[in-house]
Enzyme design. Structure first.
Site, mmCIF file in Angstrom:
data_model
loop_
_atom_site.group_PDB
_atom_site.id
_atom_site.type_symbol
_atom_site.label_atom_id
_atom_site.label_comp_id
_atom_site.label_asym_id
_atom_site.label_seq_id
_atom_site.Cartn_x
_atom_site.Cartn_y
_atom_site.Cartn_z
ATOM 1 N N HIS A 32 3.055 6.121 -2.250
ATOM 2 C CA HIS A 32 2.460 5.693 -0.988
ATOM 3 C C HIS A 32 2.154 6.921 -0.135
ATOM 4 O O HIS A 32 2.866 7.934 -0.207
ATOM 5 C CB HIS A 32 3.429 4.797 -0.195
ATOM 6 C CG HIS A 32 3.423 3.362 -0.601
ATOM 7 N ND1 HIS A 32 4.567 2.586 -0.591
ATOM 8 C CD2 HIS A 32 2.414 2.542 -1.000
ATOM 9 C CE1 HIS A 32 4.267 1.362 -0.985
ATOM 10 N NE2 HIS A 32 2.977 1.309 -1.244
ATOM 11 N N CYS A 40 9.333 4.067 5.547
ATOM 12 C CA CYS A 40 9.179 2.812 4.796
ATOM 13 C C CYS A 40 9.829 1.641 5.512
ATOM 14 O O CYS A 40 9.357 0.508 5.416
ATOM 15 C CB CYS A 40 9.780 2.953 3.398
ATOM 16 S SG CYS A 40 8.904 4.065 2.295
#
Length: 268
Positions: A156, A259
């Site tokens: 990511h 996250c």
């Protein structure tokens, strides 16, 4: 944020996840609570979404959507294991006054989309598709800069870039400062980053490998992993205030501080 009441690693969708390695849910909860309380101590407002049994990765709320000016662009997860998270997040956005945009393209929210000044940095290569970048541009009407990730450990964008102060300068000129991990990107993306952010902090692989760049910044205070010692020193040299929070248990699922944090920018 979402309490990791059901956190475990029972499947593998990234290189960090090893189901054979034991996880400690109580420890994950304790570490997460420190992060939650740190945000409150820094003066931030924190809202919670209820955890859902059977969705152990829901703690990684950054992937649940992308929010600007009260508009929430929903997530559409690549892997079926996380698919049911998307409607849970969209229901939360709708019930809390956000205008919800149902996605057509595969995207994993703020995990791959970062607001830097008035520009959206958008990652692709492992999770979010190129098409989602065009959809993102249509939804928010902002410049979208596509960046391609090539190292599967950094799947990511928020594992390889940290936006340190998302400020727009005079005349809309982008003055945001970032830190990034160069080798996580292909050569084209490295050139784009070097040209757009010549003063960026370039982090080491050692700090990247402990998710040092998976951090959260308010422009002064940067919440980072205590194991990212080189990055901590770089931040201090630039005048930032590193705030150390250990989320080592949640790293077993492939996530860190950013996250676990979805920014809510403006409410309708």
């Amino acid at each position: 944020m979402c309490r990791p009441e059901h956190f475990t690693v029972s499947y593998t969708i990234n290189p960090w996840m090893e189901p054979a390695k034991p996880t400690d849910t109580a420890r994950a909860l304790s570490q997460w609570q420190v992060l939650h309380d740190t945000y409150l101590a820094l003066g931030h407002e924190v809202e919670l979404i209820d955890p859902v049994e059977g969705l152990p990765d829901m703690v990684y709320t950054a992937n649940g959507g992308f929010v600007i000016d009260g508009v929430a662009y929903g997530a559409k997860f690549r892997y079926r294991e996380r698919g049911p998270e998307a409607p849970a997040f969209m229901a939360w956005f709708a019930s809390h006054g956000f205008d919800v945009v149902d996605p057509v393209c595969v995207n994993e929210g703020e995990g791959d989309f970062l607001l830097a000044g008035d520009t959206i940095l958008a990652g692709t290569g492992f999770r979010s598709t190129d098409d989602s970048h065009r959809e993102l541009r249509d939804v928010f009407g902002k410049e979208v800069v596509s960046l391609t990730l090539v190292d599967p450990r950094f799947y990511h964008l928020d594992t390889a870039i940290s936006v340190l102060d998302p400020v727009v300068g005079p005349g809309g000129v982008d003055r945001a400062n970032i830190a990034y991990l160069p080798h996580a990107f292909d050569e084209r993306s490295q050139r784009v980053l070097a040209e757009r952010f010549p003063d960026a902090i370039r982090a080491s692989d050692e700090d990247g490998a402990v998710f040092g760049l998976n951090s959260s910044s308010d422009g002064l205070n940067v919440v980072i992993s205590p194991r990212a010692t080189g990055f901590e020193a770089q931040l201090r040299e630039r005048g930032y205030n590193p705030v150390l929070v250990d989320l080592s248990e949640l790293l077993l699922g492939g996530g860190g501080i950013k996250c676990c944090t979805l920014e809510l920018r403006g409410r309708a």
